[in-house]
Design an enzyme around this catalytic site. Structure first.
Site, short mmCIF file in Angstrom:
data_model
loop_
_atom_site.label_atom_id
_atom_site.label_comp_id
_atom_site.label_asym_id
_atom_site.label_seq_id
_atom_site.Cartn_x
_atom_site.Cartn_y
_atom_site.Cartn_z
N LEU A 97 -1.37 -2.36 -2.79
CA LEU A 97 -1.78 -0.97 -2.56
C LEU A 97 -3.28 -0.96 -2.34
O LEU A 97 -4.02 -1.64 -3.07
CB LEU A 97 -1.43 -0.09 -3.77
CG LEU A 97 0.05 0.23 -4.00
CD1 LEU A 97 0.24 0.87 -5.36
CD2 LEU A 97 0.59 1.13 -2.90
N ASP A 98 -3.75 -0.20 -1.35
CA ASP A 98 -5.20 -0.14 -1.14
C ASP A 98 -5.85 0.73 -2.21
O ASP A 98 -5.18 1.32 -3.06
CB ASP A 98 -5.54 0.32 0.28
CG ASP A 98 -5.03 1.74 0.59
OD1 ASP A 98 -4.89 2.53 -0.35
OD2 ASP A 98 -4.80 2.04 1.77
N THR A 99 -7.16 0.81 -2.16
CA THR A 99 -7.90 1.45 -3.25
C THR A 99 -7.53 2.92 -3.42
O THR A 99 -7.40 3.41 -4.55
CB THR A 99 -9.42 1.32 -2.99
OG1 THR A 99 -9.74 -0.06 -2.81
CG2 THR A 99 -10.22 1.85 -4.17
N GLN A 232 -0.60 1.38 3.72
CA GLN A 232 -0.92 2.77 3.38
C GLN A 232 -1.71 3.44 4.51
O GLN A 232 -1.58 4.64 4.74
CB GLN A 232 -1.71 2.82 2.07
CG GLN A 232 -0.89 2.47 0.85
CD GLN A 232 -0.61 0.98 0.71
OE1 GLN A 232 -1.55 0.21 0.63
NE2 GLN A 232 0.65 0.59 0.65
N ARG A 236 -0.93 7.06 6.46
CA ARG A 236 -1.91 8.12 6.71
C ARG A 236 -1.98 8.45 8.21
O ARG A 236 -2.11 9.61 8.59
CB ARG A 236 -3.28 7.68 6.20
CG ARG A 236 -3.32 7.46 4.68
CD ARG A 236 -4.72 7.15 4.19
NE ARG A 236 -4.70 6.81 2.78
CZ ARG A 236 -4.76 5.58 2.30
NH1 ARG A 236 -4.88 4.55 3.14
NH2 ARG A 236 -4.71 5.35 1.00
#
Length: 303
Positions: A97-99, A232, A236
Site C-alpha cells: 500500500l502506498d503512503t 492505489q 485514484r
C-alpha cells in the site's frame, strides 16, 4: 523463550496500515517489536565450571596459601557478553500500500515469506473502498494535489453513475476472460466461473471483477471495488476517469483496502497489537485457513 517463540512465528498475518505511514516503516516496526519480544525472555541459568582459587590455608594465620576447588558460572553466553540472541528476522510484505492508502497489509515471517509468493501466484482479488469527490481535478488525482480544474456537478445523478460503473465492470470482465486463456465453452471453465476462480495466467493490467456505488451524496460518492493487479494510483485515476465520463471532474480523497485475498479487516492487527504474542496468535489462527485457501486457489492455476 527465544527458540520456542521463533517456532510459532513462521507464517502469514495481517496488519492495519494507517494513512500517512510508509509500508517499509510498518515492516521495520513489526520486526523491531518481534525481536524485542524474542529477546525479552529470561536467559537460561549459566553453566557452571570448576575453578581453583588461591586462598589462605585454614589454621595458618594467613601465612600459607592453598588452591581451593570452587564452582563459578560461565558468562561467555550471557547476553551482556555476547549480545542479544536474535538480531535480525526475515519479515516480508505482500501486496503493498502506498503512503496515502490505508487498510489490510499482509506480512510473512520466516518460512511464511514463501507463502507470500504463493499468494502472488494465485492472483487473488482484493477489496477496496474508494471515496471520490466531484467538482475538481488535480495533477495527481488526489484531493490534496495541485488544483487543475473546477467544474459543476449538479447534473450528476446516481443512475448515471451506476450506468458508468456497469460499463466499466463489463469491459474488465471481458478482459479477465481474455487474460485467463480459458475457453468458456468448456465445462471446466464454466465450473471455475461459477466458483469465482477465473484468474489471469500471468501478470496483467488492473482487472476489476466488481464495482458498485455504496453511497452517493454529491459531491461525495463511495465506491466498493474488487480487483486484482492494481495499484492505489490506478484506483485514484479510475475516479478521475469516472468524473470525465460523468461530464465533470472528480478526485480521490481516500483509498482503503478492506480485504487482501483471504485476510479481512477483522484479521488485521492494529498498531497497539504489533507485539510478539499478538502476532504469534494471529499466525497460528490464520495458518489452517491460509493452507486451505492457497490450495483451492492454486489448484486451477497449476492445473
Amino acid at each position: 523463550m527465544g527458540s520456542a517463540g521463533l517456532a510459532r512465528l513462521h507464517g502469514l498475518f495481517a496488519t492495519y496500515k494507517p494513512p500517512g505511514l510508509k509500508w517499509k516503516h510498518l515492516r521495520d516496526t513489526v520486526e523491531m517489536q518481534l525481536l524485542k519480544g524474542l529477546n525479552a525472555g529470561k536467559p537460561p541459568a549459566p553453566e557452571q565450571r570448576v575453578c581453583f582459587l588461591l586462598g589462605p590455608m585454614e589454621g595458618s594465620e594467613g601465612k600459607e596459601l592453598t588452591l581451593t576447588a570452587t564452582s563459578v558460572p560461565t558468562l561467555t553466553n550471557h547476553p551482556l557478553v555476547c549480545g542479544p540472541e536474535f538480531t535480525s528476522l526475515k519479515v516480508g510484505v505482500g501486496h503493498r500500500l502506498d503512503t496515502r492508502a490505508s487498510g489490510v497489509l499482509v506480512l510473512g515471517v520466516g518460512h511464511g515469506c514463501r507463502l507470500l509468493t504463493d499468494m502472488y501466484n494465485a492472483h487473488l482479488t482484493k477489496d477496496y473502498t474508494v471515496l471520490g469527490l466531484l467538482g475538481k481535478a488535480t495533477d495527481d488525482f488526489c484531493e490534496d494535489g495541485q488544483l487543475v480544474e473546477k467544474t459543476t456537478y449538479d447534473h450528476v445523478t446516481r443512475e448515471k453513475l451506476d450506468r458508468i460503473l456497469a460499463v466499466i465492470q463489463g469491459s474488465h470482465q471481458k478482459a479477465l476472460v481474455m487474460y485467463s486463456n480459458l475457453d468458456l465453452k468448456t465445462q471446466e471453465a464454466y465450473e471455475m466461473a461459477v466458483r469465482g476462480l477465473i484468474r489471469p495466467t500471468n501478470k496483467s493490467p488492473m482487472l476489476i471483477t466488481s464495482i458498485r456505488c455504496r453511497h452517493f451524496a454529491p459531491p461525495e460518492f463511495l465506491l466498493e471495488v474488487q480487483c486484482m493487479h492494481e495499484t492505489q494510483k490506478q484506483l485514484r485515476r479510475l475516479v478521475h476517469e469516472i468524473g470525465l465520463e460523468l461530464k465533470t471532474t472528480a478526485v480521490c480523497s481516500q483509498v482503503r483496502r478492506t480485504r487482501d485475498g483471504f485476510f479481512m479487516l477483522d484479521d488485521a492487527l492494529l498498531r497497539t497489537q504489533w507485539d510478539l504474542h499478538s502476532i504469534q496468535d494471529a499466525i497460528q489462527a490464520a495458518a489452517p485457513r491460509v493452507a486451505a485457501e492457497l490450495e483451492k486457489s492454486l489448484r486451477p492455476v497449476l492445473g
